[in-house]
Design a protein around this motif. Structure first.
Motif, PDB file in Angstrom:
ATOM      1  N   ASP A 159      -1.930  -7.111  25.330  1.00 34.63           N
ATOM      2  CA  ASP A 159      -2.033  -5.872  24.615  1.00 34.63           C
ATOM      3  C   ASP A 159      -3.418  -5.646  23.980  1.00 34.63           C
ATOM      4  OD1 ASP A 159      -1.906  -3.899  22.804  1.00 34.63           O
ATOM      5  OD2 ASP A 159       0.270  -4.368  22.461  1.00 34.63           O
ATOM      6  N   GLU A 160      -4.074  -4.601  25.142  1.00 37.93           N
ATOM      7  CA  GLU A 160      -5.409  -4.151  24.589  1.00 37.93           C
ATOM      8  C   GLU A 160      -5.708  -3.790  23.107  1.00 37.93           C
ATOM      9  OE1 GLU A 160      -8.602  -4.689  26.879  1.00 37.93           O
ATOM     10  OE2 GLU A 160      -6.951  -4.531  28.513  1.00 37.93           O
ATOM     11  N   GLU A 161      -4.719  -2.947  22.714  1.00 31.38           N
ATOM     12  CA  GLU A 161      -4.930  -2.307  21.407  1.00 31.38           C
ATOM     13  C   GLU A 161      -4.697  -3.160  20.178  1.00 31.38           C
ATOM     14  OE1 GLU A 161      -2.756   1.138  20.634  1.00 31.38           O
ATOM     15  OE2 GLU A 161      -3.598   2.156  22.587  1.00 31.38           O
ATOM     16  N   ALA A 162      -3.905  -4.222  20.375  1.00 27.46           N
ATOM     17  CA  ALA A 162      -3.321  -4.970  19.353  1.00 27.46           C
ATOM     18  C   ALA A 162      -4.387  -6.334  19.681  1.00 27.46           C
ATOM     19  CB  ALA A 162      -2.104  -5.409  19.296  1.00 27.46           C
ATOM     20  N   GLY A 163      -4.684  -6.381  20.681  1.00 26.93           N
ATOM     21  CA  GLY A 163      -5.527  -7.812  20.807  1.00 26.93           C
ATOM     22  C   GLY A 163      -4.562  -9.112  20.995  1.00 26.93           C
ATOM     23  N   THR A 164      -3.469  -9.046  21.338  1.00 26.47           N
ATOM     24  CA  THR A 164      -2.488  -9.956  21.330  1.00 26.47           C
ATOM     25  C   THR A 164      -2.080 -10.282  22.931  1.00 26.47           C
ATOM     26  OG1 THR A 164      -0.635  -8.399  20.874  1.00 26.47           O
ATOM     27  CG2 THR A 164      -1.770  -9.617  18.948  1.00 26.47           C
ATOM     28  N   CYS A 165      -1.469 -11.324  22.943  1.00 27.83           N
ATOM     29  CA  CYS A 165      -0.907 -11.732  24.362  1.00 27.83           C
ATOM     30  C   CYS A 165       0.536 -12.246  24.076  1.00 27.83           C
ATOM     31  CB  CYS A 165      -1.583 -12.965  24.736  1.00 27.83           C
ATOM     32  SG  CYS A 165      -1.286 -13.806  26.414  1.00 27.83           S
ATOM     33  N   SER A 166       1.307 -11.775  25.134  1.00 31.73           N
ATOM     34  CA  SER A 166       2.748 -12.171  24.958  1.00 31.73           C
ATOM     35  C   SER A 166       3.239 -12.957  26.413  1.00 31.73           C
ATOM     36  CB  SER A 166       3.781 -10.901  24.784  1.00 31.73           C
ATOM     37  OG  SER A 166       3.545 -10.039  25.685  1.00 31.73           O
ATOM     38  N   SER A 167       4.248 -13.760  26.468  1.00 32.68           N
ATOM     39  CA  SER A 167       4.676 -14.432  27.744  1.00 32.68           C
ATOM     40  C   SER A 167       6.112 -13.952  27.803  1.00 32.68           C
ATOM     41  CB  SER A 167       4.296 -15.711  27.613  1.00 32.68           C
ATOM     42  OG  SER A 167       5.289 -16.524  26.752  1.00 32.68           O
ATOM     43  N   SER A 168       6.378 -14.015  29.154  1.00 38.37           N
ATOM     44  CA  SER A 168       7.908 -13.894  29.401  1.00 38.37           C
ATOM     45  C   SER A 168       8.105 -14.632  30.652  1.00 38.37           C
ATOM     46  CB  SER A 168       8.305 -12.362  29.472  1.00 38.37           C
ATOM     47  OG  SER A 168       7.436 -11.810  30.505  1.00 38.37           O
ATOM     48  N   GLN A 169       9.477 -14.981  30.713  1.00 37.88           N
ATOM     49  CA  GLN A 169      10.026 -15.721  32.134  1.00 37.88           C
ATOM     50  C   GLN A 169       9.760 -14.633  33.208  1.00 37.88           C
ATOM     51  OE1 GLN A 169      13.887 -17.190  31.343  1.00 37.88           O
ATOM     52  NE2 GLN A 169      12.876 -19.392  31.632  1.00 37.88           N
ATOM     53  N   PHE A 170       9.446 -15.006  34.390  1.00 44.28           N
ATOM     54  CA  PHE A 170       9.422 -14.382  35.459  1.00 44.28           C
ATOM     55  C   PHE A 170      10.661 -14.431  36.268  1.00 44.28           C
ATOM     56  CE2 PHE A 170       6.556 -12.669  39.372  1.00 44.28           C
ATOM     57  CZ  PHE A 170       7.321 -11.605  39.388  1.00 44.28           C
ATOM     58  N   THR A 171      11.723 -13.649  36.098  1.00 45.86           N
ATOM     59  CA  THR A 171      13.280 -13.783  36.665  1.00 45.86           C
ATOM     60  C   THR A 171      13.153 -13.081  37.971  1.00 45.86           C
ATOM     61  OG1 THR A 171      13.556 -12.007  35.153  1.00 45.86           O
ATOM     62  CG2 THR A 171      14.092 -14.277  34.592  1.00 45.86           C
ATOM     63  N   PRO A 172      14.029 -13.583  38.909  1.00 41.73           N
ATOM     64  CA  PRO A 172      14.205 -13.075  40.061  1.00 41.73           C
ATOM     65  C   PRO A 172      14.881 -11.851  40.184  1.00 41.73           C
ATOM     66  CG  PRO A 172      14.979 -15.430  39.955  1.00 41.73           C
ATOM     67  CD  PRO A 172      14.812 -15.083  38.675  1.00 41.73           C
ATOM     68  N   SER A 173      15.941 -11.464  39.204  1.00 46.24           N
ATOM     69  CA  SER A 173      16.752 -10.329  39.694  1.00 46.24           C
ATOM     70  C   SER A 173      15.827  -9.080  39.209  1.00 46.24           C
ATOM     71  CB  SER A 173      17.872 -10.318  38.482  1.00 46.24           C
ATOM     72  OG  SER A 173      17.488 -10.881  37.168  1.00 46.24           O
ATOM     73  N   VAL A 174      14.938  -8.880  38.390  1.00 45.53           N
ATOM     74  CA  VAL A 174      14.304  -7.627  37.882  1.00 45.53           C
ATOM     75  C   VAL A 174      13.009  -7.831  38.824  1.00 45.53           C
ATOM     76  CG1 VAL A 174      15.388  -6.595  35.935  1.00 45.53           C
ATOM     77  CG2 VAL A 174      14.065  -8.898  35.684  1.00 45.53           C
ATOM     78  N   GLY A 175      12.373  -6.651  39.299  1.00 42.46           N
ATOM     79  CA  GLY A 175      10.992  -6.668  39.611  1.00 42.46           C
ATOM     80  C   GLY A 175      10.040  -6.312  38.461  1.00 42.46           C
ATOM     81  N   LEU A 176       8.947  -6.934  38.829  1.00 42.06           N
ATOM     82  CA  LEU A 176       8.095  -6.510  37.626  1.00 42.06           C
ATOM     83  C   LEU A 176       7.009  -5.342  38.322  1.00 42.06           C
ATOM     84  CD1 LEU A 176       6.158  -7.510  35.328  1.00 42.06           C
ATOM     85  CD2 LEU A 176       4.614  -8.914  36.788  1.00 42.06           C
ATOM     86  N   ALA A 177       6.919  -4.352  37.189  1.00 40.16           N
ATOM     87  CA  ALA A 177       6.430  -3.060  37.469  1.00 40.16           C
ATOM     88  C   ALA A 177       5.080  -3.152  36.968  1.00 40.16           C
ATOM     89  CB  ALA A 177       7.076  -1.841  36.935  1.00 40.16           C
ATOM     90  N   LEU A 178       4.019  -2.991  37.751  1.00 39.99           N
ATOM     91  CA  LEU A 178       2.788  -3.141  37.412  1.00 39.99           C
ATOM     92  C   LEU A 178       2.257  -1.786  36.664  1.00 39.99           C
ATOM     93  CD1 LEU A 178       1.143  -5.017  40.548  1.00 39.99           C
ATOM     94  CD2 LEU A 178       1.941  -5.928  38.724  1.00 39.99           C
ATOM     95  N   GLY A 179       1.903  -1.758  35.657  1.00 36.91           N
ATOM     96  CA  GLY A 179       1.418  -0.676  34.800  1.00 36.91           C
ATOM     97  C   GLY A 179       0.065  -0.983  34.385  1.00 36.91           C
ATOM     98  N   LYS A 180      -0.259  -0.367  33.118  1.00 35.07           N
ATOM     99  CA  LYS A 180      -1.533  -0.198  32.712  1.00 35.07           C
ATOM    100  C   LYS A 180      -2.345  -1.666  32.020  1.00 35.07           C
ATOM    101  CE  LYS A 180      -2.235   4.863  32.472  1.00 35.07           C
ATOM    102  NZ  LYS A 180      -1.728   5.624  31.679  1.00 35.07           N
ATOM    103  N   SER A 181      -1.024  -2.417  31.586  1.00 36.70           N
ATOM    104  CA  SER A 181      -1.635  -3.803  31.005  1.00 36.70           C
ATOM    105  C   SER A 181      -1.896  -4.955  31.957  1.00 36.70           C
ATOM    106  CB  SER A 181      -0.353  -4.382  30.720  1.00 36.70           C
ATOM    107  OG  SER A 181       0.383  -3.610  29.646  1.00 36.70           O
ATOM    108  N   ARG A 182      -3.144  -5.619  31.327  1.00 41.88           N
ATOM    109  CA  ARG A 182      -3.592  -6.540  32.171  1.00 41.88           C
ATOM    110  C   ARG A 182      -2.616  -7.760  32.117  1.00 41.88           C
ATOM    111  NH1 ARG A 182      -9.094  -8.721  30.960  1.00 41.88           N
ATOM    112  NH2 ARG A 182      -9.189  -9.237  33.113  1.00 41.88           N
TER     113      ARG A 182
END
Ligand code: ZN
Length: 245
Positions: A159-182
């Motif tokens: 998160d560019e603004e907050a300067g924080t990082c989060s993690s999540s499981q990469f699950t098979p059912s939902v696609g990962l939509a690439l947005g603006k975040s790194r």
């Protein structure tokens, strides 16, 4: 354009073939992006290199790829991995060795940086914690980084603004939509999953939709295990494939 993102084949030909079949059934891909560790642990190192080379692909070096050709010190390996590494070294053809030796540590492709471990230490560092992932964002220029090595499908988001990082499981059912975040994305392992699910793990990136989708592919684990037993590979390595651990 569609690309398959695969990591950690680990000489598991049955798992690799199942993933390639799965890709074909989904209409194929223009290119395979491989995040290293083609060999190590499994019973078919030569065959897996040969099969990968039949495809239009790019690939970075993993710690097991380097250790098998004496380019990295295998003394950091646990005893089972070291035994498998020694055995692997004996199975490689001169062409295999040359191929592994020429693998780059980092590849930049459009919006993506490809490494095996982490952008900071491409060969050895595991990205499992939010702390190390957060620091990693300073070590690559592109928007996204693809990593393997931990064999656990995961997404780290900065998160560019907050300067924080989060993690999540990469699950098979939902696609990962690439947005603006790194993002730092791990597609899990093809040949030795370690998240408790023994099915092979990989992802497909579609540049038209801007989505990355994770897939889990069942394969005949027994075929790989039988071949490992035949070659006297450590029994703990044989057993863990059934558990996906
Ligand atoms: Zn690995």
């Amino acid at each position: 354009m569609r690309c398959a993102i695969i990591a950690d084949i680990h000489a598991n030909l049955a798992a690799f073939r199942a993933v390639l079949d799965h890709i074909e059934r989904r209409g194929g891909v223009a290119e395979i992006w491989c995040l290293g560790d083609i060999v190590g642990y499994g019973p078919d190192p030569h065959q897996c290199i040969e099969l990968l080379r039949q495809y239009n692909h790019i690939c970075v070096a993993g710690n097991h790829d380097w250790a098998a050709i004496g380019k990295a010190d295998a003394s950091d390996f646990n005893p089972d991995a070291a035994v498998a590494c020694q055995w692997t070294a004996q199975q490689l053809s001169p062409e295999d060795i040359e191929y592994l030796d020429k693998l780059p540590m980092v590849i930049e492709r459009g919006d993506f940086t490809l490494v095996h471990g982490s952008p900071r230490q491409p060969i050895w560092e595991y990205l499992i914690s939010i702390g190390s992932a957060k620091e990693s964002f300073a070590y690559f220029q592109s928007q996204f980084c693809l990593v393997g090595h931990s064999h656990v499908p995961m997404v780290f988001r900065y998160d560019e603004e907050a300067g924080t990082c989060s993690s999540s499981q990469f699950t098979p059912s939902v696609g990962l939509a690439l947005g603006k975040s790194r993002l730092i994305i791990n597609p899990g392992g093809v040949g030795q999953p370690r998240d408790g699910d023994p099915r092979a793990s990989y992802a497909i990136y579609d540049s038209d939709t801007g989505m990355i989708k994770l897939y889990r592919v069942p394969y005949d684990v027994g075929i790989t295990q039988t071949r490992m037993v035949k070659h006297n590979l450590p029994i703990r390595l044989v057993a863990r494939l059934s558990q996906g651990m």
